[in-house]
Design a protein around this motif. Structure first.
Motif, short mmCIF file in Angstrom:
data_model
loop_
_atom_site.label_atom_id
_atom_site.label_comp_id
_atom_site.label_asym_id
_atom_site.label_seq_id
_atom_site.Cartn_x
_atom_site.Cartn_y
_atom_site.Cartn_z
N SER A 136 0.87 -1.29 -0.20
CA SER A 136 -0.20 0.42 0.13
C SER A 136 0.88 1.22 0.01
CB SER A 136 -1.20 0.24 1.53
OG SER A 136 -1.49 -0.92 1.15
N GLN A 147 8.72 3.16 -16.85
CA GLN A 147 7.62 4.78 -17.27
C GLN A 147 7.70 5.43 -18.25
OE1 GLN A 147 5.66 4.60 -16.07
NE2 GLN A 147 4.67 6.23 -17.64
N GLU A 195 5.70 7.84 -11.95
CA GLU A 195 4.94 7.70 -13.33
C GLU A 195 4.38 9.35 -13.23
OE1 GLU A 195 0.07 6.78 -15.04
OE2 GLU A 195 1.20 5.71 -12.81
N SER A 196 4.12 10.47 -12.73
CA SER A 196 4.23 11.62 -12.88
C SER A 196 5.50 12.18 -12.59
CB SER A 196 2.97 12.54 -12.13
OG SER A 196 2.22 11.43 -11.75
N ASN A 197 6.14 11.69 -11.99
CA ASN A 197 7.50 12.56 -12.88
C ASN A 197 9.11 12.02 -13.43
OD1 ASN A 197 6.67 15.30 -10.67
ND2 ASN A 197 6.03 13.00 -9.77
N TYR A 198 8.47 10.94 -14.25
CA TYR A 198 10.29 10.10 -14.14
C TYR A 198 10.77 11.65 -15.07
CZ TYR A 198 7.63 10.44 -18.99
OH TYR A 198 6.72 10.40 -20.88
N THR A 206 9.05 -5.19 -6.13
CA THR A 206 8.88 -5.30 -7.56
C THR A 206 10.37 -5.71 -8.59
OG1 THR A 206 10.10 -3.11 -8.93
CG2 THR A 206 8.01 -2.33 -7.66
N ILE A 220 2.32 2.33 -3.73
CA ILE A 220 1.25 2.36 -4.93
C ILE A 220 2.06 4.02 -5.00
CG2 ILE A 220 -0.78 2.39 -5.85
CD1 ILE A 220 -1.33 -0.20 -4.67
N PRO A 221 1.83 4.99 -4.02
CA PRO A 221 1.86 6.21 -3.88
C PRO A 221 3.65 6.84 -4.78
CG PRO A 221 0.50 5.94 -1.65
CD PRO A 221 1.27 4.89 -2.96
N LEU A 225 4.75 4.51 -6.95
CA LEU A 225 4.85 4.18 -7.85
C LEU A 225 4.50 5.56 -9.03
CD1 LEU A 225 4.64 0.55 -8.15
CD2 LEU A 225 6.50 1.66 -7.89
N LYS A 226 3.55 5.78 -8.40
CA LYS A 226 2.24 6.98 -8.79
C LYS A 226 3.16 8.41 -9.13
CE LYS A 226 -2.46 6.27 -7.97
NZ LYS A 226 -2.37 5.45 -9.49
N TYR A 227 3.89 8.82 -7.73
CA TYR A 227 5.11 9.47 -7.89
C TYR A 227 5.97 9.75 -9.05
CZ TYR A 227 8.56 12.77 -6.69
OH TYR A 227 9.47 13.82 -6.62
#
Length: 333
Positions: A233, A284, A243-246, A273, A236-237, A239-241
């Motif tokens: 849990s 990403q 995704e948005s800031n690669y 992972t 996930i944040p 990985l999203k970070y």
């Protein structure tokens, strides 16, 4: 390795006993599709039937503790929906087992354990030759104050058992423990089974302590699983970070954003992972590149530039390493 304390029963002998046919299984094999004493008590579409469990059975000939009963589920015939007054701990010794509780279906794997509250309707699918399901039936008087003394603080298991013992509670609970990799649980249950086949001098006291150790180990299994869920849990944040800031993020900036130690973040990502932070950023980046190759008419050079590649040569080499073809070839696929 020997089981049952001072007895001569070995785990290899135990395995042979468990895989041998008991009287009920011999009946099933002799008369395929014929009625049996348990199934005859059930109507095909009727409600779950209350059943009593008699011991000793022919697999576990002894009952060293009056509040404990061990049963090997008969193979080659499904067990229809039923309920009983015992708290049931099921252990899949080998194979797999289709199991249905309150209309929810599960497929148990070797080494997994479940605890089922009293009066909870459940059924078991047809078991094959190597599918060995052992049920430990525990009467409520077993759970004394001394038993609960082993649990320091609250735990999901002690809460479950407290609920099961309450006359006011709804007795429909079910806990599944994914204990396939646990080393202690098979040993504890093997020893308990040995005591029910060839009991030692102090079999009752041994059974008492084995059950306490078993429930403590189940608490460990549950807490480790919950810890793993919490880590996923928390991931996930992150990985999203990425995704948005690669295009701009680094390990240091990502760790700082989530107030984590960079070394801890590196370990967490690799464990959960299988990839390092750098590899996840690269992955990403290529997700974005391949999406643009398929969904836009931008040139390959422009797509590379927008995704952080100043050197076209370097980009082409990396892309081929990753996909085994050139960007133009990928676009035509």
């Amino acid at each position: 390795m020997e089981g049952g304390g001072l007895t001569m029963l070995t785990y290899k002998m135990l395995d042979q006993i468990l895989h041998s046919y008991n009287r009920l299984e011999q009946t099933y094999l002799a008369v395929p599709g014929g009625a049996d004493p348990v199934s005859a008590a059930f109507e095909e579409q009727g409600p779950p039937v209350q059943i009593a469990v008699s011991t000793p059975c022919d697999t576990f000939r002894h009952a060293p503790h009056p509040d404990l009963k061990l049963v090997k589920t008969g193979r080659f015939r499904p067990v229809p929906p039923h309920i009983h007054a015992w708290i049931e701990l099921g252990y899949l010794y080998s194979g797999s087992c289709p199991h249905r509780v309150h209309g929810n279906s599960y497929v148990l794997k070797k080494g997994q354990v479940y605890i089922l509250d009293s009066d909870a309707p459940h059924s078991i699918g047809c078991l094959g030759e190597n599918d060995i399901l052992i049920s430990l039936l525990i009467s409520k008087p077993f759970f004394t104050e001394a038993f609960f003394h082993h649990f320091t603080g609250g735990s999901v298991v002690s809460e479950f058992l407290s609920n099961a013992l309450s006359a006011k509670a709804s007795h429909d609970n079910y806990l599944l423990f994914r204990a396939e990799k646990n080393r202690r649980i098979p040993m504890l249950l093997n020893e308990l089974m040995c005591e029910h086949i060839e009991p030692s001098t102090h079999a009752r006291a041994i059974a008492d302590n084995l059950i306490s150790l078993l429930f403590l180990e189940l608490v460990n299994v549950y807490e480790e699983e919950q810890s793993a869920v919490e880590k996923r849990s928390a991931l996930i944040p992150v990985l999203k970070y990425i995704e948005s800031n690669y295009l701009t993020c680094s390990l240091t900036s990502a760790a700082g954003h989530f107030r984590l130690n960079p070394n801890y973040l590196t370990t967490l990502l690799k464990k959960e992972t299988g990839l390092s932070f750098k590899e996840l950023v690269q992955k990403q980046r290529f997700y974005a590149i391949t999406d643009q190759l398929k969904s836009t008419s931008l040139s390959v050079e422009e797509i590379a530039r927008q995704n952080g590649y100043e050197s076209t040569t370097h980009f082409y080499r990396k892309f081929r390493e990753y996909y085994g073809c050139s960007p133009s070839e990928y676009r035509r696929m």
